[in-house]
Motif scaffolding. Sequence first.
Motif, short mmCIF file in Angstrom:
data_model
loop_
_atom_site.label_atom_id
_atom_site.label_comp_id
_atom_site.label_asym_id
_atom_site.label_seq_id
_atom_site.Cartn_x
_atom_site.Cartn_y
_atom_site.Cartn_z
N LYS A 16 0.83 -1.21 0.00
CA LYS A 16 0.00 0.00 0.00
C LYS A 16 0.86 1.26 0.00
N SER A 42 1.28 -2.75 4.31
CA SER A 42 0.35 -3.61 3.58
C SER A 42 -0.89 -3.74 4.45
N ASP A 74 -4.14 -2.25 8.43
CA ASP A 74 -2.78 -1.93 7.99
C ASP A 74 -1.74 -2.58 8.90
N LYS A 84 3.82 0.70 -5.08
CA LYS A 84 2.48 0.47 -4.57
C LYS A 84 1.69 -0.44 -5.53
#
Length: 277
Positions: free
Chosen positions: A4, A14, A21, A35
């Motif tokens: 992410k 991630s 998260d 990303k």
Amino acid sequence: MIIKRVLNNNTVISSNSKGVDVLLMGKGVAFGKKKGQPVDMEQIEKTFLLKDKETQSKFTELLINVPMEYILVSEKIINFGKIKLGKNLNEIIYVNLTDHIHSAIERYQEDIILKNPLRWDIARFYPDEYAVGEKAIEIVRNDLGVTFEIDEAAFIAIHFVNAEMDRSSDFAYEIAEITKKIETIIKNHYRTEFDENSLDYYRFITHVKFFAQRLLAGDHYDDEDEELLNTLKHKYEGEYASALEIKEYVQKDFEYELSSTELLYLTAHIRRITKNL
């Protein structure tokens, strides 16, 4: 797992199967990655999942500039502290201790070594946390090759004291100063020293630390023991007089008015540590 956000070559954000998260760390785990690309799970060395979003955000920003080995050392110290203290710790310690280790090493590299004027008091009033600080010095020396002065043990101990508190506030230094001042008032009143290894002294210091915490937070016990206090102040005049000196000190320095219940407890604890004088 899908990336992410890339923080640095060794750290990515991630999300797990629940959409929460997580911070993933490993040597070169994010090298050349962007990303949306998958994470090579075989490269992952550590996973951090902090429940508090604000703490997670602070920790995330910290990781951008802090070497991975410092973070791993901080985690090792925290894990030792959890076992040694046997207490729940506020997650903010991951931010505060990691930042402290990083800043302290940078200071030492510039030959800026700070002395801790409350080291002996912190060691006396928070012996278990201070022992964690001593172990932290050993871990930093063995894992990072940096030799901290013993004063650093007290600085580190304070982070654990603060992490044990219900509020994530930096009260520990103030608590140590207040505890020392109250102890000094009693010592001067009786012109004596105390057996710091005795159970009565331990109980007294524990009570005073909790009292100092309430004082700084502005909390009070209800005024419900006036009658019992009247009995006690005639029975233990010297102890009550010493408690009144403490009352005057906190009233002058903190504008905090002691209730009859607090005066009662102080008088009783002072009696315990002075009864054999």
